[in-house]
Enzyme design. Structure first.
Site: not given
Length: 390
Positions: A176, A136-137, A361, A79
């Site tokens: 990580r 996802e957003e 963004h 998206d």
């Protein structure tokens, strides 16, 4: 960098896919064109394709040579964002108010490139599930796919995802073990008092005064309740009240974004917000209604799968470009839902160079096409390492 030669040969093709997607951005749960393109390409390469998972999600299933029951899931988000692009290059967004400003067009092209290569070579024994996720957003598409039976229908021994990272040098692999991204919650606090004339505040229960104290008290949570070596953010981002300069209003509303790195800190912050709301309400004689929404959990990488991803990356970008202790990020990501349901790893692929330096963004962001072959090669090597032919 030792990018897979066969994948490198498809660089221009992957770039064309990516730039087409960039020109045609679609918001969360609206990714119908994108999903149709993904499904058509996967079918053309001989994959078994399943559509409409989690509304607009797509899963491609590819079985290698042999009889192994081992499985891997690899995920890309599809998206875009509701913002206006300010670039002027030929492949800029053709849709006003919509833009691929987070690089999901690149993530999708990378995974398509890996699927094409693996379908052509079949140099593995087992099954790969290529997961193309919507929304996802802020839409929680990862959660939607899991609730729609993603891992029941397509079991995975491990699931993996990546995100481009403009703040890190191009071609670096950054990961990580354990928490790597924060949870994301929201709080909307509606204060109802007693309004009146600004000249007679003693006859009112001022919701603005209560809101100011509420704001100040919320800032003490991280400063005085969260341990100094723990991680949390409480950001009040909206304070709305009033209609006229000589009117004390009846209501005020504060909204906040809350981030935490562990479940324990997440619980603590929510508890303190509830207690503070109750205390401020009692002090000021107002009513405070709290709407607290738990959105995304923190992204927690599993140790075994993190090592698996790193081994694949080493073969592509070299030891010197693999960082196993990347800083934690207070941003959030709904791949967290998949990691709660299945062991896996989420990592960052550096994209920064002299021409690609804008943060995600940003209205001038554009995915760095030079890492398409690198990302696809890491996915291909991960599959070939974990599902070796006997």
């Amino acid at each position: 960098m030792p990018v897979n030669n066969r994948i490198a040969e498809t660089h221009e093709e992957m770039q064309a896919w990516r730039r087409d997607l960039h020109q045609h951005p679609e918001l969360c749960f609206e990714e119908r064109r994108t999903a149709a393109i993904v499904a058509e390409k996967l079918r053309s390469w001989g994959l078994e394709v399943h559509e409409g998972i989690g509304v607009t999600g797509v899963v491609g299933v590819l079985k290698g040579q042999g009889t192994s029951s081992r499985t891997i899931g690899i995920r890309a988000d599809m998206d875009a964002l509701p913002m206006q692009e300010e670039n002027e290059f030929a492949h800029k967004s053709t849709i006003d108010g919509k833009m691929h400003a987070c690089g999901h067009d690149g993530h999708t092209a990378i995974l398509l490139g890996a699927a094409k290569y693996l379908a052509e070579t079949l140099n593995f024994d087992g099954t790969v599930h290529f997961i193309f996720q919507p929304a996802e957003e802020g839409g929680g598409g990862g959660d939607a796919m899991v609730k729609d039976g993603l891992f029941d229908r397509f079991p995975c021994d491990g699931v993996y995802g990546l995100h481009n990272q403009p703040g890190m040098p191009r071609g670096t692999f950054n990961v990580r073990t354990g928490p790597i991204m924060a949870s994301a919650d929201t709080a909307v606090m509606k204060i109802r008092g007693k309004g009146g004339h600004a000249a007679y505040p003693h006859l009112t229960n001022d919701p603005i005064a209560a809101g100011v104290q509420l704001y100040t008290a919320l800032q003490t949570i991280v400063a005085r309740n969260v341990g100094p070596v723990d991680n949390a953010v409480v950001s009040v981002t909206q304070f709305q009240a009033g209609t006229g300069i000589n009117i004390i209003p009846q209501e005020a509303t504060l909204s906040a974004s809350i981030r935490a790195m562990t479940a324990q800190i997440r619980d603590l912050v929510e508890s303190r917000i509830r207690e503070i709301c109750a205390g401020v309400a009692a002090t000021h004689g107002v009513e405070i209604t709290l709407d607290y929404q738990r959105r995304y959990p923190s992204v927690v990488n599993h140790e075994k799968e993190t090592q698996i991803a790193a081994r694949a990356a080493v073969e592509v970008v070299g030891h010197e470009n693999v960082n196993m202790d990347t800083p934690i990020r207070m941003g959030s990501e709904d791949f967290a839902f998949m990691l709660e349901a299945c062991p896996g790893c989420y990592f960052f692929l550096g994209t920064n160079d002299e021409t690609h330096f804008h943060a995600v963004h940003h209205p001038e962001f554009d995915f760095n096409d030079e890492v398409l072959s690198i990302g696809a090669s890491i996915w291909a090597r991960l599959v070939e390492q974990q599902l070796p032919r006997q």
